[in-house]
Design a protein around this motif. Structure first.
Motif, PDB file in Angstrom:
ATOM      1  N   THR A 310       0.528  -8.992  -5.313  1.00  0.00           N
ATOM      2  CA  THR A 310      -0.335  -8.649  -6.450  1.00  0.00           C
ATOM      3  C   THR A 310      -0.303  -9.756  -7.501  1.00  0.00           C
ATOM      4  O   THR A 310      -1.352 -10.161  -8.027  1.00  0.00           O
ATOM      5  N   ALA A 325      -8.559  -6.846  -8.489  1.00  0.00           N
ATOM      6  CA  ALA A 325      -8.580  -5.496  -7.931  1.00  0.00           C
ATOM      7  C   ALA A 325      -9.474  -5.431  -6.705  1.00  0.00           C
ATOM      8  O   ALA A 325      -9.143  -4.772  -5.713  1.00  0.00           O
ATOM      9  N   CYS A 329      -8.266  -4.607  -3.005  1.00  0.00           N
ATOM     10  CA  CYS A 329      -8.801  -3.309  -2.566  1.00  0.00           C
ATOM     11  C   CYS A 329      -8.053  -2.152  -3.228  1.00  0.00           C
ATOM     12  O   CYS A 329      -7.661  -1.168  -2.565  1.00  0.00           O
ATOM     13  N   ILE A 330      -7.825  -2.271  -4.526  1.00  0.00           N
ATOM     14  CA  ILE A 330      -7.154  -1.212  -5.277  1.00  0.00           C
ATOM     15  C   ILE A 330      -7.960  -0.922  -6.539  1.00  0.00           C
ATOM     16  O   ILE A 330      -8.823  -1.701  -6.955  1.00  0.00           O
ATOM     17  N   HIS A 331      -7.668   0.229  -7.161  1.00  0.00           N
ATOM     18  CA  HIS A 331      -8.317   0.585  -8.426  1.00  0.00           C
ATOM     19  C   HIS A 331      -7.753  -0.302  -9.531  1.00  0.00           C
ATOM     20  O   HIS A 331      -6.587  -0.725  -9.488  1.00  0.00           O
ATOM     21  N   THR A 334      -4.556   0.842 -11.008  1.00  0.00           N
ATOM     22  CA  THR A 334      -3.400   0.537 -10.159  1.00  0.00           C
ATOM     23  C   THR A 334      -2.936  -0.893 -10.394  1.00  0.00           C
ATOM     24  O   THR A 334      -1.729  -1.176 -10.433  1.00  0.00           O
TER      25      THR A 334
END
Length: 382
Positions: A310, A325, A329-331, A334
């Motif tokens: 990340t 993001a 592939c995350i919100h 998150t």
């Protein structure tokens, strides 16, 4: 003599518009010329092995000799063998006073018509082979002594060996070094080789190979990069290659070896540069490779692969939450949570440029951290 032979090979390559290779009668490589065309169709496993290994295997030699080249006095068309990955090639016997001294090979894709004495460039190419024969009759240059000299230069101060290489290749001739890194079984991709200086080993057992290549006038390293990439097709998965910046003469080989090894290491961890990278295209990886490793303050973070990934993606996206993001592939919430955890684990303030720089260098340096491996294998070729 080597300069004269190289000029002849360059000439015949231009005449027949094909990559050319000159070998002695024992199939030891004496000179080669990379074609201006970047197509991979002008390269096969035999030519790659000949250039990077400076010789051919007994099986390859027997296969070509089975087509009558050893007794030929005129050009011979050697057919392709698709099953063995061999392209068709033109063989010009290199003779002087009737005695065989070597072979001039051209990967001409079958364009040259041997039934037509007036075929473009054919007569001139035969004359070039005759000139090469006269040079070889006067004294056959070897390469084993140069391989030993290269080893000496790359493993420690060796001014005499450096002078020998310079004399053989030309004191002002442009050269580059190629590093081939082949991980030993069980060693993860991205392993960093140890310092140079031990007994050569078979590639299948893990090895680091140094290949010294002469370049065309001007020092264009693209042909060397193409050869390195082609060589990797026959090596174990995870093998990578690196190409150093060109220099004139052999006075800076240790620095070129550092560049080539660094490029090969980076190619193992950065898919954008894999599987063969050049020193000139490494960018910030040059500074990363100069570090001993990541800062100790990042130890807790680096133990968490998700947060480490990340951090790197977010930094590569210039701190853009939207882009990071989407790539992860995350919100976005998150992502914010993970960035908060990164700050907690490292004590860094990601709003500060200096802290972001430390983090970025650290996560990249972690990818180049040396892996422990048995042996200290290094093979040198010229």
């Amino acid at each position: 003599m080597r300069d004269d032979l190289q000029e002849l090979v360059d000439d015949v390559s231009r005449m027949l518009r094909a990559p050319a290779t000159l070998e002695d009668r024992d199939f030891t490589l004496l000179a080669f010329c990379a074609h201006d065309d970047d197509r991979t169709t002008t390269m096969d496993a035999v030519r790659t092995r000949s250039i990077l290994g400076r010789s051919s295997t007994p099986a390859v030699r027997a296969w070509f000799e089975s087509h009558g080249i050893a007794g030929a006095t005129a050009p011979v068309r050697v057919p392709a063998d698709p099953a063995a990955g061999i392209l068709t090639r033109l063989c010009l016997p290199v003779r002087a006073d009737g005695e065989l001294h070597g072979y001039l090979w051209l990967l001409d894709e079958g364009r040259t018509d041997l039934t037509d004495p007036a075929a473009p460039g054919l007569a001139a190419a035969v004359a070039v082979a005759a000139s090469a024969g006269r040079l070889l009759a006067a004294g056959r240059p070897g390469t084993a002594d140069l391989s030993a000299a290269l080893r000496e230069v790359l493993t420690g101060p060796a001014p005499r060996a450096a002078r020998a290489l310079g004399t053989a290749l030309g004191t002002e001739a442009p050269v580059t070094l190629v590093a081939l890194l082949v991980p030993a079984p069980g060693v993860p991709a991205g392993w960093a080789p140890p310092a140079a200086g031990a007994v050569p080993a078979e590639l299948a057992d893990g090895a680091e190979v140094a290949v010294l290549l002469p370049l065309r006038t001007g020092g264009d390293t693209r042909p060397a990069g193409a050869l390195a990439a082609a060589a990797l097709t026959g090596l174990p998965p995870g093998s990578t290659a690196g190409v150093a910046a060109a220099r004139r003469g052999c006075g800076d080989l240790p620095a070129q070896w550092h560049e080539a090894r660094t490029a090969a290491r980076v190619a193992a961890v950065d898919p954008r540069l894999a599987p063969a990278a050049s020193w000139s295209e490494l960018g910030a990886w040059r500074q990363v490779a100069a570090l001993d490793g990541p800062d100790p303050a990042l130890r807790r973070l680096l133990a968490d692969p998700v947060l480490t990934a990340t951090a790197e993606v977010w930094l590569d996206c210039a701190g853009s939450p939207q882009r990071a993001a989407a790539q992860l592939c995350i919100h976005r919430q998150t992502l914010y949570y993970r960035l908060g955890r990164i700050e907690e684990l490292t004590g860094l303030d990601l709003a500060e440029g200096a802290d972001r720089l430390l983090l970025h260098l650290g996560v990249r340096a972690a990818r180049l951290t040396p892996f422990v491996r048995r042996g200290n294998d290094l093979d040198y070729q010229q």
